[in-house]
Each structure stands twice: as structure tokens, then as C-alpha cells.
Design a protein around this motif. Structure first.
Motif, PDB file in Angstrom:
ATOM      1  N   MET A 295       0.837  -1.199   0.000  1.00  0.00           N
ATOM      2  CA  MET A 295       0.000   0.000   0.000  1.00  0.00           C
ATOM      3  C   MET A 295       0.873   1.252   0.000  1.00  0.00           C
ATOM      4  O   MET A 295       0.593   2.211  -0.709  1.00  0.00           O
ATOM      5  CB  MET A 295      -0.918   0.005   1.216  1.00  0.00           C
ATOM      6  CG  MET A 295      -1.819   1.226   1.293  1.00  0.00           C
ATOM      7  SD  MET A 295      -3.106   1.260   0.058  1.00  0.00           S
ATOM      8  CE  MET A 295      -4.275   0.189   0.832  1.00  0.00           C
ATOM      9  N   ARG A 296       1.958   1.214   0.787  1.00  0.00           N
ATOM     10  CA  ARG A 296       2.865   2.357   0.795  1.00  0.00           C
ATOM     11  C   ARG A 296       3.488   2.553  -0.580  1.00  0.00           C
ATOM     12  O   ARG A 296       3.632   3.673  -1.060  1.00  0.00           O
ATOM     13  CB  ARG A 296       3.953   2.172   1.852  1.00  0.00           C
ATOM     14  CG  ARG A 296       3.425   2.457   3.251  1.00  0.00           C
ATOM     15  CD  ARG A 296       4.531   2.439   4.235  1.00  0.00           C
ATOM     16  NE  ARG A 296       4.471   1.127   4.895  1.00  0.00           N
ATOM     17  CZ  ARG A 296       5.447   0.559   5.548  1.00  0.00           C
ATOM     18  NH1 ARG A 296       6.598   1.158   5.661  1.00  0.00           N
ATOM     19  NH2 ARG A 296       5.290  -0.616   6.112  1.00  0.00           N
TER      20      ARG A 296
ATOM     21  N   ALA B  47     -14.963  14.636  -1.194  1.00  0.00           N
ATOM     22  CA  ALA B  47     -14.318  15.908  -0.827  1.00  0.00           C
ATOM     23  C   ALA B  47     -12.805  15.728  -0.720  1.00  0.00           C
ATOM     24  O   ALA B  47     -12.042  16.604  -1.140  1.00  0.00           O
ATOM     25  CB  ALA B  47     -14.896  16.431   0.486  1.00  0.00           C
ATOM     26  N   ALA B  48     -12.364  14.602  -0.177  1.00  0.00           N
ATOM     27  CA  ALA B  48     -10.928  14.339  -0.063  1.00  0.00           C
ATOM     28  C   ALA B  48     -10.300  14.227  -1.455  1.00  0.00           C
ATOM     29  O   ALA B  48      -9.216  14.771  -1.706  1.00  0.00           O
ATOM     30  CB  ALA B  48     -10.683  13.061   0.743  1.00  0.00           C
TER      31      ALA B  48
ATOM     32  N   ALA C  59      -0.612  13.034   3.438  1.00  0.00           N
ATOM     33  CA  ALA C  59      -1.731  13.406   4.317  1.00  0.00           C
ATOM     34  C   ALA C  59      -3.062  13.162   3.611  1.00  0.00           C
ATOM     35  O   ALA C  59      -4.016  12.670   4.233  1.00  0.00           O
ATOM     36  CB  ALA C  59      -1.609  14.854   4.758  1.00  0.00           C
ATOM     37  N   ASP C  60      -3.136  13.494   2.338  1.00  0.00           N
ATOM     38  CA  ASP C  60      -4.378  13.272   1.586  1.00  0.00           C
ATOM     39  C   ASP C  60      -4.730  11.796   1.527  1.00  0.00           C
ATOM     40  O   ASP C  60      -5.893  11.413   1.676  1.00  0.00           O
ATOM     41  CB  ASP C  60      -4.238  13.802   0.160  1.00  0.00           C
ATOM     42  CG  ASP C  60      -4.129  15.315   0.103  1.00  0.00           C
ATOM     43  OD1 ASP C  60      -4.651  15.978   1.010  1.00  0.00           O
ATOM     44  OD2 ASP C  60      -3.527  15.829  -0.858  1.00  0.00           O
ATOM     45  N   TYR C  61      -3.738  10.976   1.312  1.00  0.00           N
ATOM     46  CA  TYR C  61      -3.989   9.538   1.229  1.00  0.00           C
ATOM     47  C   TYR C  61      -4.359   8.966   2.594  1.00  0.00           C
ATOM     48  O   TYR C  61      -5.207   8.089   2.694  1.00  0.00           O
ATOM     49  CB  TYR C  61      -2.772   8.813   0.660  1.00  0.00           C
ATOM     50  CG  TYR C  61      -2.545   9.141  -0.784  1.00  0.00           C
ATOM     51  CD1 TYR C  61      -3.334   8.588  -1.774  1.00  0.00           C
ATOM     52  CD2 TYR C  61      -1.535  10.017  -1.163  1.00  0.00           C
ATOM     53  CE1 TYR C  61      -3.142   8.895  -3.109  1.00  0.00           C
ATOM     54  CE2 TYR C  61      -1.337  10.330  -2.501  1.00  0.00           C
ATOM     55  CZ  TYR C  61      -2.141   9.764  -3.461  1.00  0.00           C
ATOM     56  OH  TYR C  61      -1.944  10.073  -4.775  1.00  0.00           O
ATOM     57  N   ARG C  62      -3.714   9.464   3.627  1.00  0.00           N
ATOM     58  CA  ARG C  62      -4.063   8.993   4.972  1.00  0.00           C
ATOM     59  C   ARG C  62      -5.511   9.335   5.297  1.00  0.00           C
ATOM     60  O   ARG C  62      -6.235   8.533   5.877  1.00  0.00           O
ATOM     61  CB  ARG C  62      -3.105   9.590   5.993  1.00  0.00           C
ATOM     62  CG  ARG C  62      -1.723   8.984   5.912  1.00  0.00           C
ATOM     63  CD  ARG C  62      -0.811   9.477   7.027  1.00  0.00           C
ATOM     64  NE  ARG C  62       0.495   8.888   6.872  1.00  0.00           N
ATOM     65  CZ  ARG C  62       1.572   9.551   6.455  1.00  0.00           C
ATOM     66  NH1 ARG C  62       1.495  10.835   6.208  1.00  0.00           N
ATOM     67  NH2 ARG C  62       2.725   8.942   6.329  1.00  0.00           N
ATOM     68  N   GLN C  63      -5.937  10.536   4.917  1.00  0.00           N
ATOM     69  CA  GLN C  63      -7.325  10.924   5.132  1.00  0.00           C
ATOM     70  C   GLN C  63      -8.254  10.008   4.329  1.00  0.00           C
ATOM     71  O   GLN C  63      -9.280   9.554   4.838  1.00  0.00           O
ATOM     72  CB  GLN C  63      -7.547  12.372   4.720  1.00  0.00           C
ATOM     73  CG  GLN C  63      -8.984  12.827   4.908  1.00  0.00           C
ATOM     74  CD  GLN C  63      -9.248  14.208   4.358  1.00  0.00           C
ATOM     75  OE1 GLN C  63      -8.431  14.784   3.653  1.00  0.00           O
ATOM     76  NE2 GLN C  63     -10.403  14.744   4.693  1.00  0.00           N
ATOM     77  N   ALA C  64      -7.893   9.728   3.075  1.00  0.00           N
ATOM     78  CA  ALA C  64      -8.713   8.844   2.247  1.00  0.00           C
ATOM     79  C   ALA C  64      -8.777   7.442   2.850  1.00  0.00           C
ATOM     80  O   ALA C  64      -9.844   6.821   2.877  1.00  0.00           O
ATOM     81  CB  ALA C  64      -8.153   8.791   0.821  1.00  0.00           C
ATOM     82  N   LEU C  65      -7.649   6.940   3.346  1.00  0.00           N
ATOM     83  CA  LEU C  65      -7.643   5.621   3.977  1.00  0.00           C
ATOM     84  C   LEU C  65      -8.570   5.588   5.183  1.00  0.00           C
ATOM     85  O   LEU C  65      -9.323   4.629   5.386  1.00  0.00           O
ATOM     86  CB  LEU C  65      -6.225   5.237   4.401  1.00  0.00           C
ATOM     87  CG  LEU C  65      -5.287   4.855   3.272  1.00  0.00           C
ATOM     88  CD1 LEU C  65      -3.854   4.759   3.784  1.00  0.00           C
ATOM     89  CD2 LEU C  65      -5.730   3.565   2.624  1.00  0.00           C
ATOM     90  N   ASP C  66      -8.525   6.637   5.991  1.00  0.00           N
ATOM     91  CA  ASP C  66      -9.415   6.722   7.146  1.00  0.00           C
ATOM     92  C   ASP C  66     -10.873   6.687   6.702  1.00  0.00           C
ATOM     93  O   ASP C  66     -11.692   5.971   7.277  1.00  0.00           O
ATOM     94  CB  ASP C  66      -9.113   7.999   7.937  1.00  0.00           C
ATOM     95  CG  ASP C  66     -10.006   8.149   9.148  1.00  0.00           C
ATOM     96  OD1 ASP C  66     -10.072   7.191   9.956  1.00  0.00           O
ATOM     97  OD2 ASP C  66     -10.641   9.218   9.287  1.00  0.00           O
ATOM     98  N   LEU C  67     -11.182   7.437   5.674  1.00  0.00           N
ATOM     99  CA  LEU C  67     -12.554   7.480   5.182  1.00  0.00           C
ATOM    100  C   LEU C  67     -12.982   6.137   4.589  1.00  0.00           C
ATOM    101  O   LEU C  67     -14.140   5.723   4.743  1.00  0.00           O
ATOM    102  CB  LEU C  67     -12.705   8.591   4.140  1.00  0.00           C
ATOM    103  CG  LEU C  67     -12.643  10.013   4.704  1.00  0.00           C
ATOM    104  CD1 LEU C  67     -12.404  11.027   3.593  1.00  0.00           C
ATOM    105  CD2 LEU C  67     -13.914  10.336   5.472  1.00  0.00           C
TER     106      LEU C  67
END
Length: 165
Positions: free
Chosen positions: A15-16, A110-111, A89-97
């Protein structure tokens, strides 16, 4: 106990790698530098689309011009570094969502839109650097560049027409 919780939050290596690849692609879309790298890659058949419009422009530069322009682009990106979110940071937010239940489609959209907006801003910055660079070239160098661009576009058109037959 702590090692166990770290295992749960740790992103898999694949994933990374995927995220890193995606980030590199975003930068390539915006970057004149990527166009220079493409110059040495395999020939492309398809016409430029979307944010790939810059590719013919960058392919027409000499290697020296590409290095010079790439340095100017990197310097411009460095100046804005403090205003950007941390890497991924954008990807981390997307992963959380993506992991949230119930799925927050609007939040995910939105992300993605925020990511696209930052990519568009990088592209616009690249366009400004390109225009500034072209404005600084002597007329003869600009004309030689235009000739190389025309040759490249003509070659691309011929290849597309040949592939369609």
C-alpha cells in the motif's frame, strides 16, 4: 502491548508503494520534469489528454533546457513547501474514510476533490514556470524550440493516424 497496536495501524508495504507511486504520478502530471523523463522513455502513441497536455512541450526542450527548467520548477515548489500538507496526508485521510463505517461517500469525494485541487495548483505553477522560461529565451532559441515542438507534434499525429488504420 504497544507493538500489537502498532501492527494494527501500520500500512502494508504494498500500500505504501502504491501510495508513493500515486504521489509520483500526481507530481508528473504537474511537472515539466516528468515530461523530460518521458522524453527518454518509450515513444507514446496517444494524444495528450487532460493534464498530459504538457508532454509535447517538455519533449521539445533540449536536455540542457530541460535541466534548467526542472531546476526552476523544483525551486518554485520548494518555496511553497510550508503551505502544503505533509506528504501522504491526503492519502491517509482517504484511507481513514475508506475504513469508516458507514462509508462517508461525501467525505471521500471531498478528499479526492481536495487532492485534485492541489494537483491543479501544482500544474498551474508548472505552467507559470514554463511561460516565464519561454519569455526569457532569446527569439532564436524560442524559434528553434517551436520547430522541435512542431516536428514532435507532426510525428505524434502521424503515429496516431497510423495506429487508427
Amino acid at each position: 502491548m504497544m507493538a500489537e497496536s502498532e501492527k494494527k495501524t501500520r500500512t502494508p508495504l504494498w500500500m505504501r508503494g502504491l501510495l508513493l507511486g500515486s504521489l509520483a504520478l500526481n507530481l508528473a502530471v504537474a511537472g515539466i520534469v516528468a515530461g523530460g523523463l518521458w522524453r527518454h522513455g518509450p515513444e507514446r502513441f496517444e494524444p495528450p489528454r487532460g493534464r498530459d497536455f504538457v508532454t509535447p512541450y517538455t519533449r521539445a526542450f533540449t536536455p540542457e533546457q530541460r535541466r534548467e527548467l526542472g531546476g526552476q520548477l523544483r525551486a518554485r515548489f520548494e518555496r511553497g513547501r510550508d503551505e502544503r500538507p505533509p506528504p501522504f496526508a491526503d492519502y491517509r485521510q482517504a484511507l481513514d474514510l475508506l475504513r469508516r463505517e458507514p462509508f462517508d461517500r461525501a467525505g471521500f469525494e471531498a478528499a479526492l476533490a481536495a487532492q485534485d485541487g492541489r494537483a491543479a495548483a501544482r500544474q498551474q505553477m508548472g505552467q507559470q514556470v514554463l511561460a516565464e522560461y519561454m519569455a526569457g529565451l532569446p527569439p532564436a532559441a524560442r524559434a528553434a524550440y517551436a520547430d522541435r515542438l512542431q516536428e514532435d507534434l507532426d510525428r505524434l499525429i502521424r503515429r496516431i493516424e497510423k495506429a487508427r488504420k
